[in-house]
Design an enzyme around this catalytic site. Sequence first.
Site, PDB file in Angstrom:
ATOM      1  N   CYS A   2     -25.119  11.542  38.086  1.00 49.23           N
ATOM      2  CA  CYS A   2     -25.970  12.313  37.627  1.00 49.23           C
ATOM      3  C   CYS A   2     -25.821  12.381  36.237  1.00 49.23           C
ATOM      4  CB  CYS A   2     -25.611  13.888  37.987  1.00 49.23           C
ATOM      5  SG  CYS A   2     -25.890  13.950  39.819  1.00 49.23           S
ATOM      6  N   ARG A  27     -26.409   6.374  35.734  1.00 51.13           N
ATOM      7  CA  ARG A  27     -25.630   7.332  36.428  1.00 51.13           C
ATOM      8  C   ARG A  27     -26.161   8.086  37.761  1.00 51.13           C
ATOM      9  NH1 ARG A  27     -21.834   9.500  32.868  1.00 51.13           N
ATOM     10  NH2 ARG A  27     -21.377  11.326  34.189  1.00 51.13           N
ATOM     11  N   TRP A  74     -27.946  11.978  41.260  1.00 54.79           N
ATOM     12  CA  TRP A  74     -27.245  11.076  42.051  1.00 54.79           C
ATOM     13  C   TRP A  74     -26.938  12.039  43.346  1.00 54.79           C
ATOM     14  CZ3 TRP A  74     -22.843  10.197  45.107  1.00 54.79           C
ATOM     15  CH2 TRP A  74     -22.549   9.259  45.549  1.00 54.79           C
ATOM     16  N   ASN A 100     -23.769  18.339  37.141  1.00 53.50           N
ATOM     17  CA  ASN A 100     -23.278  17.119  37.526  1.00 53.50           C
ATOM     18  C   ASN A 100     -22.045  17.644  38.123  1.00 53.50           C
ATOM     19  OD1 ASN A 100     -21.964  14.625  37.742  1.00 53.50           O
ATOM     20  ND2 ASN A 100     -21.983  14.266  35.665  1.00 53.50           N
ATOM     21  N   GLY A 101     -21.682  17.118  39.453  1.00 51.00           N
ATOM     22  CA  GLY A 101     -20.565  17.483  39.936  1.00 51.00           C
ATOM     23  C   GLY A 101     -20.654  18.417  41.689  1.00 51.00           C
ATOM     24  N   GLU A 495     -14.261  -9.776  44.685  1.00 55.55           N
ATOM     25  CA  GLU A 495     -15.315  -9.315  43.337  1.00 55.55           C
ATOM     26  C   GLU A 495     -16.520  -9.975  43.808  1.00 55.55           C
ATOM     27  OE1 GLU A 495     -15.636  -6.958  41.681  1.00 55.55           O
ATOM     28  OE2 GLU A 495     -17.093  -7.512  40.112  1.00 55.55           O
ATOM     29  N   LYS A 499     -19.901  -7.631  44.198  1.00 53.73           N
ATOM     30  CA  LYS A 499     -21.174  -8.148  43.368  1.00 53.73           C
ATOM     31  C   LYS A 499     -22.492  -8.599  44.302  1.00 53.73           C
ATOM     32  CE  LYS A 499     -20.424  -6.742  40.535  1.00 53.73           C
ATOM     33  NZ  LYS A 499     -18.949  -6.098  40.240  1.00 53.73           N
ATOM     34  N   GLU A 502     -23.616  -5.325  46.355  1.00 57.02           N
ATOM     35  CA  GLU A 502     -24.215  -4.146  45.369  1.00 57.02           C
ATOM     36  C   GLU A 502     -25.469  -4.531  44.892  1.00 57.02           C
ATOM     37  OE1 GLU A 502     -20.716  -2.497  42.591  1.00 57.02           O
ATOM     38  OE2 GLU A 502     -21.301  -4.610  42.138  1.00 57.02           O
ATOM     39  N   HIS A 518      -8.089 -15.978  61.294  1.00 58.37           N
ATOM     40  CA  HIS A 518      -7.487 -14.836  61.940  1.00 58.37           C
ATOM     41  C   HIS A 518      -8.686 -13.945  62.303  1.00 58.37           C
ATOM     42  CE1 HIS A 518      -3.581 -16.382  61.438  1.00 58.37           C
ATOM     43  NE2 HIS A 518      -3.909 -16.351  60.010  1.00 58.37           N
ATOM     44  N   LYS A 618     -23.476   4.148  38.491  1.00 56.81           N
ATOM     45  CA  LYS A 618     -22.133   3.452  37.774  1.00 56.81           C
ATOM     46  C   LYS A 618     -21.108   4.245  37.605  1.00 56.81           C
ATOM     47  CE  LYS A 618     -21.428   0.224  33.901  1.00 56.81           C
ATOM     48  NZ  LYS A 618     -21.075  -0.822  35.055  1.00 56.81           N
TER      49      LYS A 618
HETATM   50  C1  G6P Z   1     -18.738   2.503  40.755  1.00 53.97           C
HETATM   51  C2  G6P Z   1     -19.483   1.563  40.038  1.00 53.97           C
HETATM   52  C3  G6P Z   1     -18.527   0.179  40.259  1.00 53.97           C
HETATM   53  C4  G6P Z   1     -17.464   0.232  39.330  1.00 53.97           C
HETATM   54  C5  G6P Z   1     -16.644   1.678  39.918  1.00 53.97           C
HETATM   55  C6  G6P Z   1     -15.289   1.943  38.925  1.00 53.97           C
HETATM   56  O1  G6P Z   1     -18.491   2.479  42.094  1.00 53.97           O
HETATM   57  O2  G6P Z   1     -20.776   1.135  40.922  1.00 53.97           O
HETATM   58  O3  G6P Z   1     -19.400  -0.945  39.685  1.00 53.97           O
HETATM   59  O4  G6P Z   1     -16.309  -0.817  39.519  1.00 53.97           O
HETATM   60  O5  G6P Z   1     -17.332   2.949  40.154  1.00 53.97           O
HETATM   61  O6  G6P Z   1     -15.799   2.462  37.547  1.00 53.97           O
HETATM   62  P1  G6P Z   1     -14.933   2.639  36.558  1.00 53.97           P
HETATM   63  O7  G6P Z   1     -15.752   3.002  35.355  1.00 53.97           O
HETATM   64  O8  G6P Z   1     -13.827   3.496  36.815  1.00 53.97           O
HETATM   65  O9  G6P Z   1     -14.354   1.214  36.208  1.00 53.97           O
END
Ligand code: G6P
Length: 623
Positions: A2, A27, A74, A100-101, A495, A499, A502, A518, A618
């Site tokens: 948000c 956000r 969000w 927001n929260g 990672e 990616k 996502e 396994h 994000k």
């Molecule tokens: C969210 C984002 C990720 C990010 C994570 C941690 O889930 O979508 O891309 O890695 O938060 O974010 P930060 O700002 O704490 O690195």
Amino acid sequence: MCGIVGYVGRAEAAPILLDGLRRLEYRGYDSAGVAIVDGDHVETRKCAGRIAGLSKLMAEHPAPGTYGISHTRWATHGKPTDQNAHPHFDESGKLALVHNGVIENYQQIKDALLQEGPHHFTSETDTEVLAHLVGKIYDDSAVGVVDPRRHKALLVEALRTALQQVIGTYGIALVHADIPDFIVGARRGSPLVLGVGKDENFLASDVSAIVAHTRDAVYLNDFDLVAVERDKFEISSLAGERGSHAISKVEFTAEDIKKGDYPHYMLKEIFEQPGSVRDAMRGRLSVEECTAKLGGLNMTPAQLRDVGRVVLTGCGTALHAGMVGEYLIEQLAHIPVEVEYASEFRHRNTPMTTDTLVFAISQSGETADTLGALRESKRKGHRTLGICNNVASTIARESDGGVYMHAGPEIGVAATKSFTSQVVILTLIGLLLGRMRHLSTAEGSSIIAALESLPEKIEQILKMSDQIKEVAKKYVKATGMLFFGRQFNFPIALEAALKLKEITYLYAEGHPSAELKHGVIALVKPELPSVFIAPDDAVFSKNMNNIEQVRARKGPIIAVTTASGAAKLKGIADDIITVPDADDIVMPVLTVIPLQLFAYHLAVALGRDVDKPRNLAKSVTVE
Ligand code: G6P
């Protein structure tokens, strides 16, 4: 998680609010709305979906006025519908509030309100309950009061009284139709910053929303309330004490948050990595002493030498960087390292020795779980440091010290350059701790040389973007993807899978290569490619065994390897992406980049919204 923007000044509020919301769309983008006060009534426009939809709505039905609040959502409580979009109103329809929260005890508050009198709720949100509560407290207190200055004080007081009853987190902005040119804000757990302009002031979840108008910012702390007018602002605490906060200069400009010629922020940020990696090391390498200099840790050499254990905590991509850090610090400094999901660390009682040093890793510095972990660690008396990109963030401010990434704003929801900066910083930490222990000057020098060679090697990888695009396009029909790596490259498998998930929405898993047999091997089939991150290192031949195991079961193979590895994989892997040779220590910074590009190009080929993938945000400021 948000985004909030508020404006009070002399200009039309609508374009300023819309532009700010666009910058905060990372956000959350489930719905958007504004409330602008026009004379003695609040005009609101809101709708489910993106800011573009709200812009269209506002073009058809303009909302004039020089002060107002706005929100991009969000969804937490309630579906992403028009009704649930913020702003929400109180019973009188004069008070509009964005939030927001999460208000955890909203149901109790709602029940109590309904017992006291008629309240008509039109949404499923916790926020609307808060708007009704504040509105009711204000209305009760304002009966018979005629002095307009008193109205302002009473509105702040009403918010304070309401928030004293709230359990949960909030960043809030509100306006009232009867109180001209006045916005009230508050924060607890969700960021809120005040932008100080000339004859105009702003409120926002993040400075990127307002940096086009002012670079003077006041970062609010938890339990702060702020009353904002055109030419002044006043901060007070939830307990009612007056506060004073310094005005800081925002360290980036509006130019830095433009996409430039790139089609997406994600691609721009991938391509920024030669510079961001360089900036993560800048001024931090001592060639003479063959070590790293990290003054921000705020620790004496003796304190650093006494560190007996390291805990690295974070979420998502930051956690994966921590996992690379575990390998790095254990190898370089021989100190036991544990990587903990921030969400788990904060709620379980991890045994901690008194010589444990904790690092909270977070690009945004606002992730609720990571912040919770930091607070829990500090509460237990541990020195807790931050590795953050956002210098003004809550984690950066609440930690005992740390290392800034200096990667510049990262807007694409899928983290890219922040990951490589985090890994570089963890290498610096390993080097520093190692050089205080057993690492020789020669070993220190060779690590420094490896680090210094990174920007140029990253440039070489970026030149392969078109080639990687062609590889990615071959896999548009894949039903999912498996990623494998060993040692330093095992977290890169995680990672790379993250990616891909996502931004392509394809099913993806990352595993240590040896785990293949396994269980995961049961998934192998011609429609499910396996990506092996297998530079020609000490474990190459072991990776080779696993590659053969997949090949024997007709699973397509994509390999990320070095030149000598590519020669050995010719005729075995279906596609080979070759990265420059480098020391094992820095290899993860190189191997991850083609996989960022791979995910990006595949997502584009699949027609996905790369910078704003579905359901994600994000900066996740709720638990
Ligand atoms: C969210 C984002 C990720 C990010 C994570 C941690 O889930 O979508 O891309 O890695 O938060 O974010 P930060 O700002 O704490 O690195």
